[in-house]
Design a protein around this motif. Structure first.
Motif, PDB file in Angstrom:
ATOM      1  N   ASP A  52       7.411  -9.475  -8.053  1.00 12.05           N
ATOM      2  CA  ASP A  52       7.161 -10.823  -7.545  1.00 12.05           C
ATOM      3  C   ASP A  52       5.685 -11.129  -7.322  1.00 12.05           C
ATOM      4  N   GLY A  53       4.838 -10.660  -8.214  1.00 11.40           N
ATOM      5  CA  GLY A  53       3.426 -10.994  -8.134  1.00 11.40           C
ATOM      6  C   GLY A  53       2.622 -10.217  -7.115  1.00 11.40           C
ATOM      7  N   TRP A  54       3.249  -9.266  -6.407  1.00 10.63           N
ATOM      8  CA  TRP A  54       2.509  -8.437  -5.449  1.00 10.63           C
ATOM      9  C   TRP A  54       1.500  -7.583  -6.187  1.00 10.63           C
ATOM     10  N   VAL A  55       0.396  -7.308  -5.526  1.00 10.75           N
ATOM     11  CA  VAL A  55      -0.546  -6.332  -6.051  1.00 10.75           C
ATOM     12  C   VAL A  55      -0.354  -5.056  -5.238  1.00 10.75           C
ATOM     13  N   ASP A  56      -0.091  -3.979  -5.916  1.00 11.17           N
ATOM     14  CA  ASP A  56       0.100  -2.698  -5.246  1.00 11.17           C
ATOM     15  C   ASP A  56      -1.211  -1.938  -5.193  1.00 11.17           C
ATOM     16  N   TYR A  57      -1.356  -1.137  -4.156  1.00 13.33           N
ATOM     17  CA  TYR A  57      -2.516  -0.269  -4.005  1.00 13.33           C
ATOM     18  C   TYR A  57      -2.019   1.160  -3.825  1.00 13.33           C
ATOM     19  N   LEU A  58      -2.496   2.059  -4.664  1.00 15.66           N
ATOM     20  CA  LEU A  58      -2.202   3.474  -4.524  1.00 15.66           C
ATOM     21  C   LEU A  58      -3.473   4.151  -4.034  1.00 15.66           C
ATOM     22  N   VAL A  59      -3.393   4.728  -2.831  1.00 17.19           N
ATOM     23  CA  VAL A  59      -4.509   5.471  -2.261  1.00 17.19           C
ATOM     24  C   VAL A  59      -4.065   6.926  -2.200  1.00 17.19           C
ATOM     25  N   MET A  60      -4.781   7.789  -2.915  1.00 12.40           N
ATOM     26  CA  MET A  60      -4.413   9.196  -2.957  1.00 12.40           C
ATOM     27  C   MET A  60      -5.662  10.050  -2.814  1.00 12.40           C
ATOM     28  N   SER A  61      -5.530  11.130  -2.036  1.00 13.35           N
ATOM     29  CA  SER A  61      -6.633  12.059  -1.870  1.00 13.35           C
ATOM     30  C   SER A  61      -6.085  13.456  -1.635  1.00 13.35           C
ATOM     31  N   ASN A  62      -6.810  14.454  -2.111  1.00 10.70           N
ATOM     32  CA  ASN A  62      -6.532  15.872  -1.839  1.00 10.70           C
ATOM     33  C   ASN A  62      -5.145  16.304  -2.293  1.00 10.70           C
ATOM     34  N   SER A  63      -4.638  15.755  -3.363  1.00 13.91           N
ATOM     35  CA  SER A  63      -3.277  16.064  -3.808  1.00 13.91           C
ATOM     36  C   SER A  63      -3.278  16.756  -5.162  1.00 13.91           C
TER      37      SER A  63
ATOM     38  N   TYR B 180     -10.426  13.287  -5.389  1.00 11.27           N
ATOM     39  CA  TYR B 180     -10.263  14.681  -4.987  1.00 11.27           C
ATOM     40  C   TYR B 180      -8.832  15.169  -5.173  1.00 11.27           C
ATOM     41  N   SER B 181      -8.283  14.909  -6.364  1.00 13.73           N
ATOM     42  CA  SER B 181      -6.920  15.306  -6.679  1.00 13.73           C
ATOM     43  C   SER B 181      -6.868  15.949  -8.055  1.00 13.73           C
ATOM     44  N   CYS B 182      -5.821  16.718  -8.288  1.00  6.22           N
ATOM     45  CA  CYS B 182      -5.638  17.463  -9.528  1.00  6.22           C
ATOM     46  C   CYS B 182      -4.421  16.929 -10.264  1.00  6.22           C
ATOM     47  N   PHE B 183      -4.574  16.640 -11.561  1.00  6.83           N
ATOM     48  CA  PHE B 183      -3.498  16.079 -12.376  1.00  6.83           C
ATOM     49  C   PHE B 183      -3.346  16.873 -13.662  1.00  6.83           C
ATOM     50  N   SER B 184      -2.155  16.783 -14.268  1.00  4.12           N
ATOM     51  CA  SER B 184      -1.989  17.214 -15.647  1.00  4.12           C
ATOM     52  C   SER B 184      -2.685  16.179 -16.506  1.00  4.12           C
TER      53      SER B 184
ATOM     54  N   LEU C  98       0.820  -1.196   0.000  1.00  5.74           N
ATOM     55  CA  LEU C  98       0.000   0.000   0.000  1.00  5.74           C
ATOM     56  C   LEU C  98       0.864   1.260   0.000  1.00  5.74           C
ATOM     57  N   LEU C  99       0.574   2.173  -0.908  1.00 10.52           N
ATOM     58  CA  LEU C  99       1.201   3.486  -0.940  1.00 10.52           C
ATOM     59  C   LEU C  99       0.099   4.512  -0.753  1.00 10.52           C
ATOM     60  N   GLU C 100       0.200   5.326   0.307  1.00  6.87           N
ATOM     61  CA  GLU C 100      -0.810   6.338   0.599  1.00  6.87           C
ATOM     62  C   GLU C 100      -0.220   7.733   0.413  1.00  6.87           C
ATOM     63  N   VAL C 101      -0.964   8.602  -0.284  1.00  6.58           N
ATOM     64  CA  VAL C 101      -0.534   9.974  -0.551  1.00  6.58           C
ATOM     65  C   VAL C 101      -1.720  10.889  -0.249  1.00  6.58           C
ATOM     66  N   TYR C 102      -1.575  11.738   0.779  1.00  7.42           N
ATOM     67  CA  TYR C 102      -2.651  12.647   1.179  1.00  7.42           C
ATOM     68  C   TYR C 102      -2.142  14.078   1.236  1.00  7.42           C
ATOM     69  N   ASN C 103      -2.909  15.003   0.693  1.00  7.97           N
ATOM     70  CA  ASN C 103      -2.640  16.438   0.774  1.00  7.97           C
ATOM     71  C   ASN C 103      -1.209  16.786   0.372  1.00  7.97           C
TER      72      ASN C 103
ATOM     73  N   THR D 266     -14.180  23.316   3.788  1.00  4.38           N
ATOM     74  CA  THR D 266     -13.709  22.153   3.028  1.00  4.38           C
ATOM     75  C   THR D 266     -12.222  22.320   2.741  1.00  4.38           C
ATOM     76  N   VAL D 267     -11.471  21.259   2.897  1.00  5.59           N
ATOM     77  CA  VAL D 267     -10.025  21.293   2.696  1.00  5.59           C
ATOM     78  C   VAL D 267      -9.688  21.576   1.229  1.00  5.59           C
ATOM     79  N   ASP D 268      -8.558  22.269   1.022  1.00  4.15           N
ATOM     80  CA  ASP D 268      -8.044  22.491  -0.327  1.00  4.15           C
ATOM     81  C   ASP D 268      -7.226  21.281  -0.761  1.00  4.15           C
ATOM     82  N   MET D 269      -7.097  21.081  -2.068  1.00  4.40           N
ATOM     83  CA  MET D 269      -6.182  20.067  -2.587  1.00  4.40           C
ATOM     84  C   MET D 269      -4.762  20.603  -2.463  1.00  4.40           C
TER      85      MET D 269
END
Length: 152
Positions: A35-46, A68-72, A10-15, A134-137
């Protein structure tokens, strides 16, 4: 790049604000499944913008919970399809000066998702994390300039 994860799990990215990084692979965030692992990316407000070659990159074995995130427009893996995500310009105060605070009119203002920890949380400028309901990104809360009147 800014974040490279090849450990599996698990990789978590917040704000976070992840901007203008360059790398051979990924740029902003690169996830490599091993090695067959399943990765999880959890991202919010970024805000993850203008990274090269992409904002977020990873193979098909990565499961994304991104909201709730902003991307190019260069984000891979369909990350912009989550709830509350945008590809609009975040309208930073000064790209040239690396000032990644938001300006009035930014699509990232008051458009994040509030979480319990934010009630006592602070941003990178030591300002309260939630100022106007409400929180900003991103890593900074915008403080509105205003005149204060006191009535007695």
């Amino acid at each position: 790049g800014a974040i490279f994860d090849d450990r599996g799990g698990l990789l978590e990215v917040y704000n976070c604000t992840i901007v203008s990084n360059r790398a051979t692979w990924g740029g902003g965030i690169r996830i490599r499944v091993r090695d067959g692992w399943v990765d999880y990316l959890v991202m919010s407000n970024s805000v993850v913008c203008s990274n090269s070659p992409s904002d977020v990159q990873g193979p098909g074995a990565v499961t994304n919970f991104i909201s709730y995130s902003c991307f190019s427009s260069n984000a891979d893996m369909g990350v912009v399809s989550g709830s509350g995500n945008t590809t609009n310009n975040p309208l930073f105060a000064g790209w040239d000066k690396q000032d990644y605070r938001l300006t009035p009119g930014s699509p990232c203002l008051n458009t994040g998702a509030n979480q319990d920890w934010m009630m006592n949380g602070i941003d990178l400028d030591n300002n309260r994390r939630i100022r106007y309901g409400t929180v900003d990104m991103g890593a900074y809360e915008m403080i509105h300039n205003a005149t204060v009147y006191r009535f007695r």
